[in-house]
Design a protein around this motif. Structure first.
Motif, PDB file in Angstrom:
ATOM      1  N   TYR A  10       0.832  -1.191   0.000  1.00 32.07           N
ATOM      2  CA  TYR A  10       0.000   0.000   0.000  1.00 32.07           C
ATOM      3  C   TYR A  10       0.867   1.241   0.000  1.00 32.07           C
ATOM      4  O   TYR A  10       2.044   1.185   0.344  1.00 32.07           O
ATOM      5  CB  TYR A  10      -0.949  -0.029   1.201  1.00 32.07           C
ATOM      6  N   SER A  11       0.273   2.367  -0.377  1.00 32.00           N
ATOM      7  CA  SER A  11       1.067   3.590  -0.489  1.00 32.00           C
ATOM      8  C   SER A  11       0.495   4.706   0.371  1.00 32.00           C
ATOM      9  O   SER A  11      -0.700   4.768   0.643  1.00 32.00           O
ATOM     10  CB  SER A  11       1.100   4.053  -1.941  1.00 32.00           C
ATOM     11  N   ASP A  12       1.393   5.574   0.806  1.00 31.68           N
ATOM     12  CA  ASP A  12       1.000   6.791   1.505  1.00 31.68           C
ATOM     13  C   ASP A  12       1.756   7.913   0.812  1.00 31.68           C
ATOM     14  O   ASP A  12       2.930   8.146   1.069  1.00 31.68           O
ATOM     15  CB  ASP A  12       1.398   6.666   2.988  1.00 31.68           C
ATOM     16  N   ILE A  13       1.056   8.600  -0.111  1.00 31.87           N
ATOM     17  CA  ILE A  13       1.717   9.588  -0.968  1.00 31.87           C
ATOM     18  C   ILE A  13       1.442  11.003  -0.480  1.00 31.87           C
ATOM     19  O   ILE A  13       0.286  11.389  -0.331  1.00 31.87           O
ATOM     20  CB  ILE A  13       1.238   9.441  -2.429  1.00 31.87           C
ATOM     21  N   ARG A  14       2.497  11.750  -0.232  1.00 34.06           N
ATOM     22  CA  ARG A  14       2.341  13.128   0.252  1.00 34.06           C
ATOM     23  C   ARG A  14       2.887  14.099  -0.796  1.00 34.06           C
ATOM     24  O   ARG A  14       4.082  14.095  -1.086  1.00 34.06           O
ATOM     25  CB  ARG A  14       3.123  13.327   1.559  1.00 34.06           C
ATOM     26  N   ILE A  15       1.998  14.898  -1.326  1.00 36.78           N
ATOM     27  CA  ILE A  15       2.413  15.860  -2.346  1.00 36.78           C
ATOM     28  C   ILE A  15       2.631  17.226  -1.722  1.00 36.78           C
ATOM     29  O   ILE A  15       1.745  17.768  -1.056  1.00 36.78           O
ATOM     30  CB  ILE A  15       1.356  15.945  -3.468  1.00 36.78           C
ATOM     31  N   MET A  16       3.802  17.770  -1.926  1.00 36.73           N
ATOM     32  CA  MET A  16       4.166  19.060  -1.328  1.00 36.73           C
ATOM     33  C   MET A  16       3.695  20.201  -2.236  1.00 36.73           C
ATOM     34  O   MET A  16       3.332  19.984  -3.382  1.00 36.73           O
ATOM     35  CB  MET A  16       5.691  19.132  -1.164  1.00 36.73           C
ATOM     36  N   PRO A  17       3.742  21.426  -1.728  1.00 41.33           N
ATOM     37  CA  PRO A  17       3.415  22.585  -2.583  1.00 41.33           C
ATOM     38  C   PRO A  17       4.377  22.664  -3.775  1.00 41.33           C
ATOM     39  O   PRO A  17       5.482  22.131  -3.718  1.00 41.33           O
ATOM     40  CB  PRO A  17       3.636  23.779  -1.641  1.00 41.33           C
ATOM     41  N   HIS A  18       3.958  23.333  -4.822  1.00 36.71           N
ATOM     42  CA  HIS A  18       4.782  23.413  -6.029  1.00 36.71           C
ATOM     43  C   HIS A  18       5.940  24.387  -5.871  1.00 36.71           C
ATOM     44  O   HIS A  18       5.955  25.470  -6.453  1.00 36.71           O
ATOM     45  CB  HIS A  18       3.910  23.822  -7.224  1.00 36.71           C
ATOM     46  N   LYS A  19       6.892  23.952  -5.092  1.00 32.88           N
ATOM     47  CA  LYS A  19       8.094  24.759  -4.870  1.00 32.88           C
ATOM     48  C   LYS A  19       9.286  23.828  -4.857  1.00 32.88           C
ATOM     49  O   LYS A  19       9.144  22.613  -4.928  1.00 32.88           O
ATOM     50  CB  LYS A  19       8.007  25.467  -3.514  1.00 32.88           C
ATOM     51  N   ASN A  20      10.471  24.400  -4.714  1.00 37.13           N
ATOM     52  CA  ASN A  20      11.648  23.563  -4.546  1.00 37.13           C
ATOM     53  C   ASN A  20      11.710  22.998  -3.132  1.00 37.13           C
ATOM     54  O   ASN A  20      11.063  23.522  -2.218  1.00 37.13           O
ATOM     55  CB  ASN A  20      12.913  24.374  -4.846  1.00 37.13           C
ATOM     56  N   ALA A  21      12.484  21.941  -2.982  1.00 36.70           N
ATOM     57  CA  ALA A  21      12.530  21.240  -1.701  1.00 36.70           C
ATOM     58  C   ALA A  21      12.977  22.145  -0.562  1.00 36.70           C
ATOM     59  O   ALA A  21      12.479  22.036   0.563  1.00 36.70           O
ATOM     60  CB  ALA A  21      13.438  20.018  -1.804  1.00 36.70           C
ATOM     61  N   GLU A  22      13.916  23.048  -0.835  1.00 36.50           N
ATOM     62  CA  GLU A  22      14.415  23.892   0.261  1.00 36.50           C
ATOM     63  C   GLU A  22      13.316  24.802   0.804  1.00 36.50           C
ATOM     64  O   GLU A  22      13.369  25.229   1.950  1.00 36.50           O
ATOM     65  CB  GLU A  22      15.640  24.705  -0.182  1.00 36.50           C
TER      66      GLU A  22
END
Lengths: 353, 353
Positions: free
Chosen positions: B97-109
């Motif tokens: 199973y998966s737990d996918i977390r999508i971050m805001p559309h920015k760079n990782a820093e």
DNA sequence: CTGAAAGCGCTTACAG
DNA sequence: CTGAAAGCGCTTACAG
């Protein structure tokens, strides 16, 4: 996230019957009263029941798939064979086994008896399915093919299609697109020029497609396109190539269709050294890689016979296993040039990886 | 042909030990004497033993994989996400199973806190593995990454590599080859000419590779190659493109690296109509398809983010499931032109298939 | 027409 | 450190 799936035991329990009966209802096998069957199916739908494929595989008896491979060009055959073997070893864990019969390196009409024999044998052994790669005409094998059709054994066709009721899927390269790509590549450097095409026989399906695709894209680009046929005979390849290079006024571009590029490429290594012509070949073998590496050929259109082989097994597997059917499986052609040729391994050659 | 696969029972029997012990040796779990372990592993190799995933699935408790996706370009992220989801639904039958977390559309820093939080959460829930796609710098997440490393949770990196002991696999496009291909394509029509490259930031790994590959192939072909950077900012893309088109003497060729082709392509539709320049772009979205179809761009180098997503899941699955490890998974770039663009579906766009 | 039971190849507690 | 046994969800003889 992780919901408990309903099993045939849940079904059996809630209907106060045995799992054996549930099984028969679900698969419609053996003797079962229509009433019970109906009750089970309804309950199954109601409870969102789905068969668990992993559990199925574990208990099922093995399935054997028969394969007949008949092709006059050994290098091409080898690639197809590798792809097929590769995929079979991937599904061996599901108890799928193969019985692969390789015919002499001739066209199907010249091996009709051997092929028919193999097909009938597959039928008699009651195999789960059949994969056929018959280059040339399958007409002489019509009787055997009909027997297979009557036995209702699913068949996947590779490279050459065979229209029958039991034909589940046809796997092949996208020859039309390959032809278009070749024309577009040549158009980059040969606008308004004279172009030659070297092809097997325009009667053969894949060659016809290559040609048609080329012509469609070519019509806006070139002054003229001349077609030279060689019937897949190495001696004629040499003859026609000589004619193309001797031609005046000279051709600016050359498109070589099909796996017969294998025979043409070694000749090009000499011919095209002196007289620069833009050349696009077909497929990827050690013979066709060399002139790319030496920049004697600008590009080759890779039709990935290895993948074609794999996909044919996969298509049959999907059909038997899940009743999923994909009528047409088209392999997209890849453009291979000097800069990316090293990414492509040719599995049939000894120096692989 | 139908070879019986060896099972852990065969192993146990031939070593006169119990299957429980074989199990422990195979997985290195629990307490087991090094000697027995060695004997089992040797026998397993000798007998070509492979775990049967179907059987495993049936008995195993479920495994969850945590995924963090962080990328400033939504279209690219969507493709990656689709690929990941696709592969997860394929392995759901094995109780993954998966737990996918999508971050805001920015760079990782810029999302360091959110990312760190997700990673720590994955660790606390004791997930079976983690997939990370962090564009930009992962430096600010170093603590969370170290915690993950200490917990020994296997990690697969996508697009950007993160060197850690628990990093099982790095999946990415072959950027160097993509650059070489771009240069070879432009060289067909722009020999001895002046070429412009529009790229994100030469500090970013994949852009650096694109550039290096281009330069390697370019050195024999072009008079000069000028590099324009836009830092992945749409406004700078516009600015730099204008500079390139205003330049005198004019550039004959243009190579646009990376997914920022998305921003450049709509502008090209106007700019390149008047002033014909040979252009090679990168990746395949509705924005980059249009100019190909209109023959305003000669080719795009497709780096298949969908496949990159799939492969990342597949790599982690293989590692957890079979302890197979492939350090580097490189996706070969594909050349897409007017003649074959229709073969490529862009999954993220609504008009798909 | 229906049921009871063994078995597929693993993993997982549990016992020693 | 090692072993015996139950169980996952199906299919397949076999018995009735």
């Amino acid at each position: 996230m992780a919901e408990k799936k309903t099993t045939i035991y849940d079904l059996a329990e809630s209907l106060h019957i045995s799992v054996g009966t549930v099984y028969r209802a679900l698969h419609g096998t053996g003797r079962i009263s229509p009433a019970t069957k109906e009750r089970v199916l309804q309950k199954a739908a109601e409870m969102n029941f789905e068969l668990n494929p992993s559990a199925q595989m574990l208990s099922r008896s093995p399935i054997t798939i028969g394969v007949v491979l008949c092709c006059p060009i050994p290098e091409f055959l080898d690639e197809i064979y590798s792809g097929i073997s590769h995929e079979f070893s991937a599904i061996a864990q599901y108890k799928y086994y193969s019985d692969i019969r390789i015919m002499p390196h001739k066209n199907a009409e010249d091996c009709a008896e051997l092929i028919s024999e193999a097909i009938i044998d597959f039928k008699n052994r009651n195999y789960g399915g059949v994969i056929l790669f018959l280059s040339g005409s399958h007409e002489p094998c019509a009787d055997a093919l009909s027997a297979l059709e009557e036995a209702n054994i699913p068949m996947v066709c590779l490279v050459n299609d065979i229209p029958r009721k039991n034909r589940v899927s046809f796997v092949s390269a996208d020859g039309f697109c390959a032809g278009r790509i070749a024309a577009e590549l040549l158009s980059l450097t040969c606008t308004k020029q004279r172009i030659a095409i070297l092809t097997g026989a325009s009667a053969i399906h894949i060659h016809k497609l290559n040609l048609a695709g080329f012509m469609e894209e070519a019509k806006n680009h070139f002054e003229a396109v001349d077609v030279f046929e060689h019937q897949d005979r190495p001696d004629l390849v040499r003859h026609q190539l000589a004619a193309i290079y001797d031609h005046a006024p000279a051709y600016q571009g050359l498109y070589i269709t099909s796996a017969s590029s294998i025979y043409a490429c070694p000749l090009l290594m000499n011919l095209n050294r002196e007289q620069k012509m833009q050349i696009v070949t077909t497929d990827l073998f050690s013979q066709t890689k060399q002139p790319l590496e030496d920049r004697i050929v600008m590009a080759t259109i890779f039709q990935n016979p290895f993948l074609q082989g794999r996909k044919s097994v996969r298509a049959l597997f999907r059909f038997i296993q899940n009743h999923e059917q994909q009528n047409l499986v088209m392999i997209p052609p890849q453009i291979v040039m000097h800069s990316n040729v090293e990414l492509y391994h040719v599995s049939a050659q000894p120096e692989k990886d």
